[in-house]
Design a protein around this motif. Structure first.
Motif, PDB file in Angstrom:
ATOM      1  N   LEU A   1       5.097   4.401   7.885  1.00  0.00           N
ATOM      2  CA  LEU A   1       4.854   5.580   7.055  1.00  0.00           C
ATOM      3  C   LEU A   1       5.817   6.710   7.414  1.00  0.00           C
ATOM      4  O   LEU A   1       6.410   7.335   6.533  1.00  0.00           O
ATOM      5  CB  LEU A   1       3.399   6.041   7.205  1.00  0.00           C
ATOM      6  CG  LEU A   1       2.970   7.292   6.450  1.00  0.00           C
ATOM      7  CD1 LEU A   1       3.231   7.171   4.955  1.00  0.00           C
ATOM      8  CD2 LEU A   1       1.496   7.581   6.710  1.00  0.00           C
TER       9      LEU A   1
ATOM     10  N   ARG B   1       1.107   3.926  -3.057  1.00  0.00           N
ATOM     11  CA  ARG B   1       0.539   5.262  -2.815  1.00  0.00           C
ATOM     12  C   ARG B   1       1.597   6.355  -2.735  1.00  0.00           C
ATOM     13  O   ARG B   1       1.341   7.500  -3.103  1.00  0.00           O
ATOM     14  CB  ARG B   1      -0.308   5.253  -1.543  1.00  0.00           C
ATOM     15  CG  ARG B   1      -1.540   4.380  -1.644  1.00  0.00           C
ATOM     16  CD  ARG B   1      -2.519   4.934  -2.632  1.00  0.00           C
ATOM     17  NE  ARG B   1      -3.619   4.007  -2.866  1.00  0.00           N
ATOM     18  CZ  ARG B   1      -4.567   4.224  -3.737  1.00  0.00           C
ATOM     19  NH1 ARG B   1      -4.575   5.317  -4.460  1.00  0.00           N
ATOM     20  NH2 ARG B   1      -5.516   3.332  -3.921  1.00  0.00           N
TER      21      ARG B   1
ATOM     22  N   ILE C   1      -4.550   6.047   1.502  1.00  0.00           N
ATOM     23  CA  ILE C   1      -3.826   5.144   2.401  1.00  0.00           C
ATOM     24  C   ILE C   1      -4.737   4.734   3.558  1.00  0.00           C
ATOM     25  O   ILE C   1      -4.833   3.553   3.904  1.00  0.00           O
ATOM     26  CB  ILE C   1      -2.522   5.792   2.912  1.00  0.00           C
ATOM     27  CG1 ILE C   1      -1.506   5.914   1.772  1.00  0.00           C
ATOM     28  CG2 ILE C   1      -1.932   5.000   4.085  1.00  0.00           C
ATOM     29  CD1 ILE C   1      -0.285   6.760   2.106  1.00  0.00           C
TER      30      ILE C   1
ATOM     31  N   THR D   1      -3.762  11.482  -1.225  1.00  0.00           N
ATOM     32  CA  THR D   1      -2.938  10.279  -1.081  1.00  0.00           C
ATOM     33  C   THR D   1      -3.089   9.701   0.319  1.00  0.00           C
ATOM     34  O   THR D   1      -3.258   8.489   0.496  1.00  0.00           O
ATOM     35  CB  THR D   1      -1.459  10.588  -1.378  1.00  0.00           C
ATOM     36  OG1 THR D   1      -1.342  11.018  -2.742  1.00  0.00           O
ATOM     37  CG2 THR D   1      -0.573   9.380  -1.143  1.00  0.00           C
TER      38      THR D   1
ATOM     39  N   GLU E   1      -7.316   2.210   2.298  1.00  0.00           N
ATOM     40  CA  GLU E   1      -6.769   0.861   2.084  1.00  0.00           C
ATOM     41  C   GLU E   1      -6.407   0.182   3.400  1.00  0.00           C
ATOM     42  O   GLU E   1      -6.621  -1.021   3.560  1.00  0.00           O
ATOM     43  CB  GLU E   1      -5.564   0.905   1.149  1.00  0.00           C
ATOM     44  CG  GLU E   1      -5.955   1.125  -0.298  1.00  0.00           C
ATOM     45  CD  GLU E   1      -4.867   0.713  -1.261  1.00  0.00           C
ATOM     46  OE1 GLU E   1      -4.526  -0.497  -1.295  1.00  0.00           O
ATOM     47  OE2 GLU E   1      -4.359   1.601  -1.971  1.00  0.00           O
TER      48      GLU E   1
ATOM     49  N   LEU F   1      -4.733   7.992  10.551  1.00  0.00           N
ATOM     50  CA  LEU F   1      -4.808   6.620  10.064  1.00  0.00           C
ATOM     51  C   LEU F   1      -5.939   5.831  10.727  1.00  0.00           C
ATOM     52  O   LEU F   1      -6.489   4.914  10.127  1.00  0.00           O
ATOM     53  CB  LEU F   1      -3.475   5.892  10.252  1.00  0.00           C
ATOM     54  CG  LEU F   1      -2.301   6.425   9.436  1.00  0.00           C
ATOM     55  CD1 LEU F   1      -1.059   5.562   9.676  1.00  0.00           C
ATOM     56  CD2 LEU F   1      -2.613   6.507   7.962  1.00  0.00           C
TER      57      LEU F   1
ATOM     58  N   ILE G   1       0.843  -1.205   0.000  1.00  0.00           N
ATOM     59  CA  ILE G   1       0.000   0.000   0.000  1.00  0.00           C
ATOM     60  C   ILE G   1       0.872   1.246   0.000  1.00  0.00           C
ATOM     61  O   ILE G   1       0.675   2.158  -0.812  1.00  0.00           O
ATOM     62  CB  ILE G   1      -0.949   0.008   1.224  1.00  0.00           C
ATOM     63  CG1 ILE G   1      -2.019  -1.071   1.068  1.00  0.00           C
ATOM     64  CG2 ILE G   1      -1.584   1.386   1.414  1.00  0.00           C
ATOM     65  CD1 ILE G   1      -2.810  -1.344   2.350  1.00  0.00           C
ATOM     66  N   LEU G   2       1.826   1.311   0.909  1.00  0.00           N
ATOM     67  CA  LEU G   2       2.677   2.501   1.010  1.00  0.00           C
ATOM     68  C   LEU G   2       3.536   2.675  -0.237  1.00  0.00           C
ATOM     69  O   LEU G   2       3.705   3.799  -0.715  1.00  0.00           O
ATOM     70  CB  LEU G   2       3.534   2.446   2.271  1.00  0.00           C
ATOM     71  CG  LEU G   2       2.763   2.495   3.595  1.00  0.00           C
ATOM     72  CD1 LEU G   2       3.736   2.472   4.771  1.00  0.00           C
ATOM     73  CD2 LEU G   2       1.846   3.699   3.665  1.00  0.00           C
TER      74      LEU G   2
END
Length: 165
Positions: free
Chosen positions: A56, A13, A141, A137, A144, A94, A9-10
């Protein structure tokens, strides 16, 4: 969610090579900041949202593999005027407890717009290298990490763009 999924994912993205994100994750694992596979299990460990926030921060603040744990801690410890830590603010985003916005990480500090408010953490350099994560973005994140498939997360990012303009 599995660590390998968070890495993908990271990488996708943030437009960072998956191998780089995986190497950063490995350094965090060996420093005890991310869970590591135990025993004879052959699949990647499960991670919590807090672990995703640490990864992240390490990816955004990347200053080389030799200092990954220190970088993640230093960037996460950037403080706002009211004493709030960047790591805590990002974790709230998050977790869906705060509205995602743009994040700019520079040497010695960061600027962010979370919950529609501009926040300064640390003392960001006036010039020099910077890493950006746009609000759309970051919203993708968050989507997802919450289990949305990539195309639904793309829609969340598009809606965020429309809402912010």
């Amino acid at each position: 969610m599995r660590l390998s999924e968070v890495v993908q994912i990271l990488a996708r993205r943030l437009d960072v090579r998956p191998g780089r994100v995986s190497a950063i994750a490995s350094r965090l694992q060996h420093a005890g900041l991310l869970p590591i596979t135990e025993g004879s299990r052959r699949y990647p460990p499960e991670v919590e949202v807090g672990h995703a926030a640490t990864l992240l921060l390490a990816v955004i603040g990347d200053r080389g593999l030799g200092c990954v744990p220190d970088t993640a801690s230093a960037v996460g410890d950037y403080r706002s005027q009211d004493g709030g830590r960047l790591a805590d603010a990002l974790l709230a985003v998050l977790r869906g407890q705060a509205q995602p916005g743009d994040l700019i990480v520079k040497q010695d500090g960061a600027s962010a717009t979370f919950n529609g408010h501009h926040l300064v953490f640390g003392n960001p350099a006036e010039d020099g290298p910077a890493r950006f994560v746009t609000g759309p973005t970051l919203a993708a994140i968050v989507a997802e990490l919450s289990g949305a498939p990539p195309d639904h997360a793309d829609a969340v990012a598009a809606i965020t763009i429309i809402r912010n303009h």
